[in-house]
Design a protein around this motif. Structure first.
Motif, PDB file in Angstrom:
ATOM      1  N   SER A 165      78.646  -1.904  46.847  1.00  0.00           N
ATOM      2  CA  SER A 165      78.902  -1.463  45.478  1.00  0.00           C
ATOM      3  C   SER A 165      77.871  -0.434  45.046  1.00  0.00           C
ATOM      4  CB  SER A 165      78.844  -2.635  44.506  1.00  0.00           C
ATOM      5  OG  SER A 165      79.707  -3.636  44.947  1.00  0.00           O
ATOM      6  N   ALA A 166      76.613  -0.681  45.471  1.00  0.00           N
ATOM      7  CA  ALA A 166      75.554   0.254  45.083  1.00  0.00           C
ATOM      8  C   ALA A 166      75.583   1.510  45.946  1.00  0.00           C
ATOM      9  CB  ALA A 166      74.193  -0.433  45.205  1.00  0.00           C
ATOM     10  N   LYS A 167      76.579   1.567  46.816  1.00  0.00           N
ATOM     11  CA  LYS A 167      76.740   2.691  47.748  1.00  0.00           C
ATOM     12  C   LYS A 167      75.517   2.880  48.630  1.00  0.00           C
ATOM     13  CE  LYS A 167      80.324   5.358  45.399  1.00  0.00           C
ATOM     14  NZ  LYS A 167      81.205   4.195  45.406  1.00  0.00           N
ATOM     15  N   LYS A 168      74.815   1.771  48.867  1.00  0.00           N
ATOM     16  CA  LYS A 168      73.670   1.860  49.780  1.00  0.00           C
ATOM     17  C   LYS A 168      74.176   1.915  51.214  1.00  0.00           C
ATOM     18  CE  LYS A 168      69.909  -0.352  47.310  1.00  0.00           C
ATOM     19  NZ  LYS A 168      69.412  -1.687  47.006  1.00  0.00           N
ATOM     20  N   VAL A 169      75.318   1.312  51.439  1.00  0.00           N
ATOM     21  CA  VAL A 169      75.939   1.354  52.764  1.00  0.00           C
ATOM     22  C   VAL A 169      77.422   1.646  52.585  1.00  0.00           C
ATOM     23  CG1 VAL A 169      74.331  -0.266  53.837  1.00  0.00           C
ATOM     24  CG2 VAL A 169      76.375  -1.144  52.729  1.00  0.00           C
ATOM     25  N   SER A 170      78.050   2.124  53.646  1.00  0.00           N
ATOM     26  CA  SER A 170      79.474   2.385  53.544  1.00  0.00           C
ATOM     27  C   SER A 170      80.247   1.550  54.545  1.00  0.00           C
ATOM     28  CB  SER A 170      79.756   3.861  53.783  1.00  0.00           C
ATOM     29  OG  SER A 170      79.278   4.218  55.050  1.00  0.00           O
ATOM     30  N   GLU A 171      79.511   0.688  55.238  1.00  0.00           N
ATOM     31  CA  GLU A 171      80.177  -0.134  56.239  1.00  0.00           C
ATOM     32  C   GLU A 171      79.763  -1.575  56.089  1.00  0.00           C
ATOM     33  OE1 GLU A 171      79.140   1.510  59.990  1.00  0.00           O
ATOM     34  OE2 GLU A 171      81.041   2.585  60.049  1.00  0.00           O
ATOM     35  N   LEU A 172      80.697  -2.443  56.357  1.00  0.00           N
ATOM     36  CA  LEU A 172      80.424  -3.872  56.323  1.00  0.00           C
ATOM     37  C   LEU A 172      80.399  -4.370  57.769  1.00  0.00           C
ATOM     38  CD1 LEU A 172      80.290  -6.699  55.008  1.00  0.00           C
ATOM     39  CD2 LEU A 172      82.780  -6.655  54.915  1.00  0.00           C
ATOM     40  N   PRO A 173      79.194  -4.604  58.309  1.00  0.00           N
ATOM     41  CA  PRO A 173      79.157  -5.109  59.683  1.00  0.00           C
ATOM     42  C   PRO A 173      79.580  -6.575  59.718  1.00  0.00           C
ATOM     43  CG  PRO A 173      76.927  -4.874  58.806  1.00  0.00           C
ATOM     44  CD  PRO A 173      77.866  -4.480  57.699  1.00  0.00           C
ATOM     45  N   LEU A 174      80.357  -6.940  60.718  1.00  0.00           N
ATOM     46  CA  LEU A 174      80.839  -8.322  60.818  1.00  0.00           C
ATOM     47  C   LEU A 174      80.825  -8.796  62.262  1.00  0.00           C
ATOM     48  CD1 LEU A 174      84.058  -8.233  58.571  1.00  0.00           C
ATOM     49  CD2 LEU A 174      81.932  -9.455  58.056  1.00  0.00           C
ATOM     50  N   VAL A 175      80.581 -10.083  62.426  1.00  0.00           N
ATOM     51  CA  VAL A 175      80.775 -10.722  63.722  1.00  0.00           C
ATOM     52  C   VAL A 175      81.957 -11.675  63.552  1.00  0.00           C
ATOM     53  CG1 VAL A 175      79.805 -12.417  65.329  1.00  0.00           C
ATOM     54  CG2 VAL A 175      78.393 -10.516  64.507  1.00  0.00           C
ATOM     55  N   ILE A 176      82.952 -11.533  64.404  1.00  0.00           N
ATOM     56  CA  ILE A 176      84.172 -12.337  64.279  1.00  0.00           C
ATOM     57  C   ILE A 176      84.333 -13.238  65.493  1.00  0.00           C
ATOM     58  CG2 ILE A 176      86.695 -12.232  63.989  1.00  0.00           C
ATOM     59  CD1 ILE A 176      85.752 -10.508  61.873  1.00  0.00           C
ATOM     60  N   LYS A 177      84.394 -14.542  65.251  1.00  0.00           N
ATOM     61  CA  LYS A 177      84.688 -15.455  66.358  1.00  0.00           C
ATOM     62  C   LYS A 177      85.956 -16.238  66.004  1.00  0.00           C
ATOM     63  CE  LYS A 177      82.574 -15.968  69.631  1.00  0.00           C
ATOM     64  NZ  LYS A 177      81.352 -16.468  70.262  1.00  0.00           N
ATOM     65  N   GLY A 178      86.864 -16.350  66.965  1.00  0.00           N
ATOM     66  CA  GLY A 178      88.114 -17.051  66.704  1.00  0.00           C
ATOM     67  C   GLY A 178      88.435 -18.038  67.815  1.00  0.00           C
ATOM     68  N   ASP A 179      89.438 -18.862  67.577  1.00  0.00           N
ATOM     69  CA  ASP A 179      89.778 -19.875  68.575  1.00  0.00           C
ATOM     70  C   ASP A 179      90.431 -19.273  69.807  1.00  0.00           C
ATOM     71  OD1 ASP A 179      91.913 -19.168  66.969  1.00  0.00           O
ATOM     72  OD2 ASP A 179      92.792 -21.173  66.895  1.00  0.00           O
ATOM     73  N   VAL A 180      91.289 -18.286  69.609  1.00  0.00           N
ATOM     74  CA  VAL A 180      91.930 -17.653  70.766  1.00  0.00           C
ATOM     75  C   VAL A 180      91.861 -16.132  70.609  1.00  0.00           C
ATOM     76  CG1 VAL A 180      93.520 -19.533  71.323  1.00  0.00           C
ATOM     77  CG2 VAL A 180      94.195 -17.838  69.640  1.00  0.00           C
ATOM     78  N   GLN A 181      91.931 -15.462  71.755  1.00  0.00           N
ATOM     79  CA  GLN A 181      91.813 -14.006  71.752  1.00  0.00           C
ATOM     80  C   GLN A 181      92.879 -13.351  70.878  1.00  0.00           C
ATOM     81  OE1 GLN A 181      89.150 -12.609  72.972  1.00  0.00           O
ATOM     82  NE2 GLN A 181      89.825 -10.590  72.327  1.00  0.00           N
ATOM     83  N   GLY A 182      94.096 -13.939  70.904  1.00  0.00           N
ATOM     84  CA  GLY A 182      95.206 -13.368  70.141  1.00  0.00           C
ATOM     85  C   GLY A 182      94.908 -13.298  68.656  1.00  0.00           C
ATOM     86  N   SER A 183      94.384 -14.384  68.092  1.00  0.00           N
ATOM     87  CA  SER A 183      94.117 -14.363  66.657  1.00  0.00           C
ATOM     88  C   SER A 183      92.951 -13.423  66.344  1.00  0.00           C
ATOM     89  CB  SER A 183      93.866 -15.781  66.125  1.00  0.00           C
ATOM     90  OG  SER A 183      92.839 -16.405  66.836  1.00  0.00           O
ATOM     91  N   VAL A 184      91.978 -13.359  67.242  1.00  0.00           N
ATOM     92  CA  VAL A 184      90.850 -12.445  67.018  1.00  0.00           C
ATOM     93  C   VAL A 184      91.360 -11.008  66.944  1.00  0.00           C
ATOM     94  CG1 VAL A 184      88.719 -11.514  68.010  1.00  0.00           C
ATOM     95  CG2 VAL A 184      89.165 -13.970  68.097  1.00  0.00           C
ATOM     96  N   GLU A 185      92.250 -10.668  67.873  1.00  0.00           N
ATOM     97  CA  GLU A 185      92.800  -9.311  67.879  1.00  0.00           C
ATOM     98  C   GLU A 185      93.582  -9.020  66.605  1.00  0.00           C
ATOM     99  OE1 GLU A 185      94.846  -8.823  71.619  1.00  0.00           O
ATOM    100  OE2 GLU A 185      92.926  -9.020  72.680  1.00  0.00           O
ATOM    101  N   ALA A 186      94.332 -10.006  66.170  1.00  0.00           N
ATOM    102  CA  ALA A 186      95.110  -9.824  64.938  1.00  0.00           C
ATOM    103  C   ALA A 186      94.180  -9.581  63.752  1.00  0.00           C
ATOM    104  CB  ALA A 186      95.978 -11.057  64.689  1.00  0.00           C
ATOM    105  N   ILE A 187      93.090 -10.339  63.701  1.00  0.00           N
ATOM    106  CA  ILE A 187      92.142 -10.191  62.587  1.00  0.00           C
ATOM    107  C   ILE A 187      91.482  -8.817  62.626  1.00  0.00           C
ATOM    108  CG2 ILE A 187      89.911 -11.020  61.694  1.00  0.00           C
ATOM    109  CD1 ILE A 187      90.870 -13.863  62.717  1.00  0.00           C
ATOM    110  N   VAL A 188      91.018  -8.435  63.806  1.00  0.00           N
ATOM    111  CA  VAL A 188      90.352  -7.142  63.933  1.00  0.00           C
ATOM    112  C   VAL A 188      91.320  -6.019  63.546  1.00  0.00           C
ATOM    113  CG1 VAL A 188      89.304  -5.521  65.581  1.00  0.00           C
ATOM    114  CG2 VAL A 188      88.676  -7.940  65.633  1.00  0.00           C
ATOM    115  N   GLY A 189      92.564  -6.148  63.998  1.00  0.00           N
ATOM    116  CA  GLY A 189      93.577  -5.146  63.661  1.00  0.00           C
ATOM    117  C   GLY A 189      93.785  -5.036  62.159  1.00  0.00           C
ATOM    118  N   SER A 190      93.889  -6.179  61.498  1.00  0.00           N
ATOM    119  CA  SER A 190      94.108  -6.161  60.043  1.00  0.00           C
ATOM    120  C   SER A 190      92.893  -5.597  59.314  1.00  0.00           C
ATOM    121  CB  SER A 190      94.375  -7.562  59.508  1.00  0.00           C
ATOM    122  OG  SER A 190      95.389  -8.169  60.242  1.00  0.00           O
ATOM    123  N   LEU A 191      91.696  -5.924  59.805  1.00  0.00           N
ATOM    124  CA  LEU A 191      90.484  -5.430  59.141  1.00  0.00           C
ATOM    125  C   LEU A 191      90.383  -3.915  59.273  1.00  0.00           C
ATOM    126  CD1 LEU A 191      87.855  -8.160  60.098  1.00  0.00           C
ATOM    127  CD2 LEU A 191      88.960  -7.808  57.891  1.00  0.00           C
TER     128      LEU A 191
END
Ligand code: GDP
Length: 480
Positions: free
Chosen positions: A372-398
C-alpha cells in the motif's frame, strides 16, 4: 530496499535485455519487472563497470557508514562455494575429495581441522573457499540472516539416482539467492551411472546444460575414485572469473560468522569468513552480540596467522561469547565502540524475543502495508500444497492477479508438508507461507514462530486466491 531489473537498468543506463542476458549466463532467470536481490544487483553493476556503494540495513541502524570501495582498491578474491544436493548423493565425500586436492597437502600444511570452511590452494596459485557445511539448511540459514556469502553453488547429483526432491529444493534455493549453479554429476564410477539422464532431468528445472546448448556447466565426477576433480575446479574458476569477484583488502575487516562454539580450554571459538578488508590479530571485533580482541587467528591447517584477507575462513579466539552462525562481524576502532554496539545488539535481540520475533518477521499484513505504501510492488510467497495439481492451479490463478502495479512472486512452490527449509527460504525472501491442505512439521512451526514468518493455511482455493487478491489491493480483512 528492493530494486527491479528495470530500475537497475535505468540507473546504469544499460539496456534491460543486456542485464537479463548477463543474468542468464549466471544461471539466474529474471524478467524485466522482477526484483533483483542486492548481491545479484551488485554483481550486475560491477559487470557493467559501476562502482557499488552498498549500505546495509545493519550499517544504517547501527550508525556505520559503509565505506566507499573504489575500483582501484578492489582486488580479485577467491570464490566462496557451497555444495548442495540430495542426501547420499555425495556432498560430504566430494568435500573430502576436494580437500585432498590442495597442492600443499603433502607438507606440514595439510587441512587438519574442521572449522566450517576450508580453502584449497591450487597449482596456479589460485584459491577456492569451500563452506564445509553441506546441506540446504546451512545455506538458507545464512541467507535468512541476510548473509549471502556463497558465490557459487555446486549441485551434486548422483549419476545412478538422478534428480531427487532435495536436488530440486537446492535448485530453488540457489535460484532464489541468485547464485549460479555448477552441476557435479557424481558417482560416475558406478555401473548404473547415466549422466545423460541427469542432464535431461535437470531440464525440468530449467537448468539447461552446455551440452544441450544452455549455459549450465556440468562435470562428471567420482568423489570416491577422485575422478573429474580437476575439471570441477577449473569450472569453478571459470565461473568465478566470469563473475569478476573482487573485494578491497585495505580496510578494516567485515564478514560473517560461519560456526561458533564455547571450548573448555580456549573459550569462545568462532569461524568467520572475511568478506572484505583484512582481519588482523589484535583487532577489536564485534560479532553478533559478542565482542572481544582477536587473540589468535587460526586456519584449517591449525596454523597461526597474523592476518586474513577477503574470502578467507579463519577461526578467531578472544570473543567474550559464542555468536550465532550467520551473524555479521566487523572490526571497530575501540573497546567503547564495541561495547556500544554489542549493548545495542543485545537490546535488539531481547526486544525481538519479547515480541516473539515479530519485529523482523514477515506476514501478509506487513506485506500489504508495504504494498500500500508502494514500498514494494511484489508480494513474495512460498506455496506448499498437498498435490502438485492443486499447487499448479494456485500458482496459475495467482499469476492472473498481476496488474501493472502489483503482483505475487512465487519464491517456491511444491507439494508436501511445510518444512524447516521452506521456513528458512521464506524468511530469507521475506515471504509469508501459504499451506494448502498441508500442515507444517513441528520443527517448521517452531522455527516460523521464532523467525516471525507467517504461515497461513487454506483448504479452499477460492479463499486463498481471495485473500491474496485482498493483500494485493490493500484490502485484506484482518485475521480473526
Ligand atoms: P551426502 O549425504 O550427500 O553427504 O553423501 P555422502 O558423501 O555421505 O555419500 C553417500 C554414500 O555414497 C557414501 O556411502 C559414499 O561412500 C558414497 N559415494 C559418494 N561418492 C561416491 C562416488 O563417487 N562413487 C561411489 N561409488 N560412491 C560414492
Amino acid at each position: 530496499d528492493v530494486i527491479t531489473v528495470q530500475e537497475l537498468s535505468n540507473r546504469m543506463a544499460v539496456r534491460g535485455v543486456d542485464i537479463i542476458k548477463f543474468l542468464m549466463r549466471q544461471g539466474v532467470m529474471l524478467k524485466i519487472n522482477d526484483v533483483i536481490d542486492n548481491d545479484t544487483a551488485e554483481l550486475v553493476a560491477t559487470e557493467f563497470g559501476h562502482t557499488v556503494r552498498r549500505v546495509s540495513d545493519a550499517d544504517v541502524e547501527e550508525g556505520f557508514l559503509a565505506a566507499d570501495d573504489h575500483d582501484d582498491h578492489l582486488e580479485v578474491r577467491p570464490p566462496v562455494v557451497t555444495i548442495m544436493g540430495h542426501v547420499d548423493h555425495g556432498k560430504t565425500s566430494l568435500l573430502d575429495a576436494l580437500r585432498s586436492t590442495d597442492v600443499v597437502k603433502g607438507e606440514a600444511g595439510g587441512i587438519t581441522q574442521h572449522i566450517g570452511a576450508y580453502q584449497v590452494r591450487l597449482q596456479d596459485g589460485g584459491r577456492i573457499t569451500f563452506l564445509d557445511t553441506p546441506g540446504h539448511a546451512a545455506f538458507s540459514a545464512m541467507r535468512a540472516r541476510g548473509a549471502n556469502i556463497t558465490d557459487i553453488v555446486v549441485l551434486v547429483v548422483a549419476a545412478d539416482d538422478g534428480v531427487k526432491p532435495q536436488t530440486a529444493e537446492a535448485i530453488q534455493h540457489a535460484k532464489a539467492a541468485g547464485v549460479p549453479i555448477i552441476v557435479a554429476i557424481n558417482k560416475i564410477d558406478k555401473p548404473g551411472a547415466d549422466s545423460t539422464r541427469v542432464i535431461n532431468e535437470l531440464l525440468q528445472h530449467e537448468l539447461v546444460a552446455e551440452s544441450l546448448g544452455g549455459d549450465i556447466q556440468t562435470v562428471e565426477v567420482s568423489a570416491k575414485e577422485k575422478l573429474g576433480l580437476d575439471e570441477l575446479i577449473e569450472r569453478i574458476q571459470l565461473q568465478a572469473e566470469l563473475m569478476d569477484l573482487k573485494a578491497n583488502p585495505d580496510r578494516t575487516a567485515e564478514g560473517v560468522v560461519i560456526e561458533a562454539k564455547l571450548d573448555k580450554g580456549r573459550g569462545a571459538v568462532a569461524t568467520v569468513l572475511v568478506k572484505r578488508g583484512t582481519l588482523k590479530r589484535g583487532d577489536i571485533v564485534v560479532a553478533g552480540a559478542q565482542f572481544g580482541r582477536v587473540r589468535a587467528l587460526l586456519n584449517e591447517r591449525d596454523e597461526q596467522l597474523t592476518e586474513a584477507g577477503p574470502s578467507t575462513p579463519v577461526e578467531i579466539l578472544g570473543l567474550d561469547g559464542a555468536p550465532s552462525p550467520g551473524d555479521a562481524f566487523a572490526v571497530v576502532e575501540n573497546d567503547a565502540r564495541a561495547r556500544e554496539l554489542t549493548d545495542y545488539r543485545q537490546r535488539v535481540k531481547r526486544d525481538k524475543a519479547a515480541v516473539g520475533g515479530a519485529a523482523a518477521g514477515v506476514s501478509l499484513t506487513d506485506m500489504m502495508a508495504k504494498l500500500s505504501a508502494k514500498k514494494v510492488s511484489e508480494l513474495p510467497l512460498v506455496i506448499k500444497g498437498d498435490v502438485q495439481g492443486s499447487v499448479e492451479a494456485i500458482v496459475g490463478s495467482l499469476d492472473k492477479l498481476a496488474t501493472d502495479e502489483v503482483r505475487a512472486r512465487i519464491i517456491l512452490s511444491g507439494a508436501g508438508a511445510i518444512s524447516e527449509s521452506d521456513v528458512q527460504l521464506a524468511k530469507g525472501a521475506g515471504a509469508p507461507i501459504i499451506g494448502f491442505n498441508v500442515r507444517a512439521s513441528a520443527q517448521a512451526r517452531a522455527m516460523a514462530e521464532r523467525e516471525g514468518v507467517e504461515i497461513r493455511y487454506y483448504s479452499i482455493i477460492y479463499d486463498l486466491i481471495d485473500d491474496i487478491k485482498g493483500v494485493l489491493s490493500g484490502m485484506l480483512a484482518p485475521i480473526q
